[in-house]
Design a protein around this motif. Structure first.
Motif, mmCIF file in Angstrom:
data_model
loop_
_atom_site.group_PDB
_atom_site.id
_atom_site.type_symbol
_atom_site.label_atom_id
_atom_site.label_comp_id
_atom_site.label_asym_id
_atom_site.label_seq_id
_atom_site.Cartn_x
_atom_site.Cartn_y
_atom_site.Cartn_z
ATOM 1 N N UNK A 51 -6.580 46.185 1.924
ATOM 2 C CA UNK A 51 -6.831 44.910 1.261
ATOM 3 C C UNK A 51 -5.516 44.247 0.871
ATOM 4 N N UNK A 52 -5.567 42.944 0.749
ATOM 5 C CA UNK A 52 -4.389 42.186 0.334
ATOM 6 C C UNK A 52 -4.247 42.271 -1.186
ATOM 7 N N UNK A 53 -3.018 42.526 -1.636
ATOM 8 C CA UNK A 53 -2.732 42.569 -3.067
ATOM 9 C C UNK A 53 -1.453 41.796 -3.359
ATOM 10 N N UNK A 54 -1.377 41.287 -4.578
ATOM 11 C CA UNK A 54 -0.168 40.610 -5.057
ATOM 12 C C UNK A 54 0.299 41.287 -6.336
ATOM 13 N N UNK A 55 1.586 41.133 -6.623
ATOM 14 C CA UNK A 55 2.131 41.605 -7.896
ATOM 15 C C UNK A 55 2.061 40.442 -8.878
ATOM 16 N N UNK A 56 1.447 40.672 -10.034
ATOM 17 C CA UNK A 56 1.376 39.656 -11.076
ATOM 18 C C UNK A 56 2.396 39.986 -12.161
ATOM 19 N N UNK A 57 3.378 39.095 -12.363
ATOM 20 C CA UNK A 57 4.381 39.359 -13.392
ATOM 21 C C UNK A 57 3.808 39.274 -14.809
#
Length: 117
Positions: A71-77
């Motif tokens: 799955x696609x994931x992003x890093x959230x600051x």
């Protein structure tokens, strides 16, 4: 999927077969496992459809193809965490709505492992 529905995947699999056959070094190949990210542009169903053609006449001809979806994931600051993003791939955190372009997973297209005798 039309006649050209798996042309892209067929080309990718031809490269995979070349690499796998070389890595197997004359051993019988039983399974080829791929890791495919949601944002890779590769359609898993098309990989399965193209596999018999790509592997025909090679040491991979009798091998099973396994595809692991990443799955696609992003890093959230803001959350200080990796978050999965939806099928629309908006580059915002689904928890707090912070915009982020830090895509951590989802672009993968790689051979995860091969099973040989």
């Amino acid at each position: 999927m039309g006649d050209n529905g798996c042309v892209h995947e067929l080309g990718l699999l031809s490269g995979v077969v070349d690499v796998v056959v070389q890595a197997a070094d004359q051993r019988t190949i039983r399974r080829v496992a791929l890791r495919v990210g949601a944002r890779s542009g590769v359609v898993p169903e098309a990989l399965h459809a193209a596999w018999p053609i790509a592997s025909l006449g090679t040491a991979c001809a009798d091998a099973e193809l396994t595809v692991e979806h990443i799955e696609a994931t992003v890093w959230c600051p803001t959350c200080a965490a990796e978050q999965p993003i939806d099928e629309f791939f908006a580059l915002t955190c689904p928890v707090c709505d912070t915009p982020t372009a830090d895509l951590r997973h989802g672009r993968e297209f790689e051979v995860a492992y091969i099973d040989v005798e």
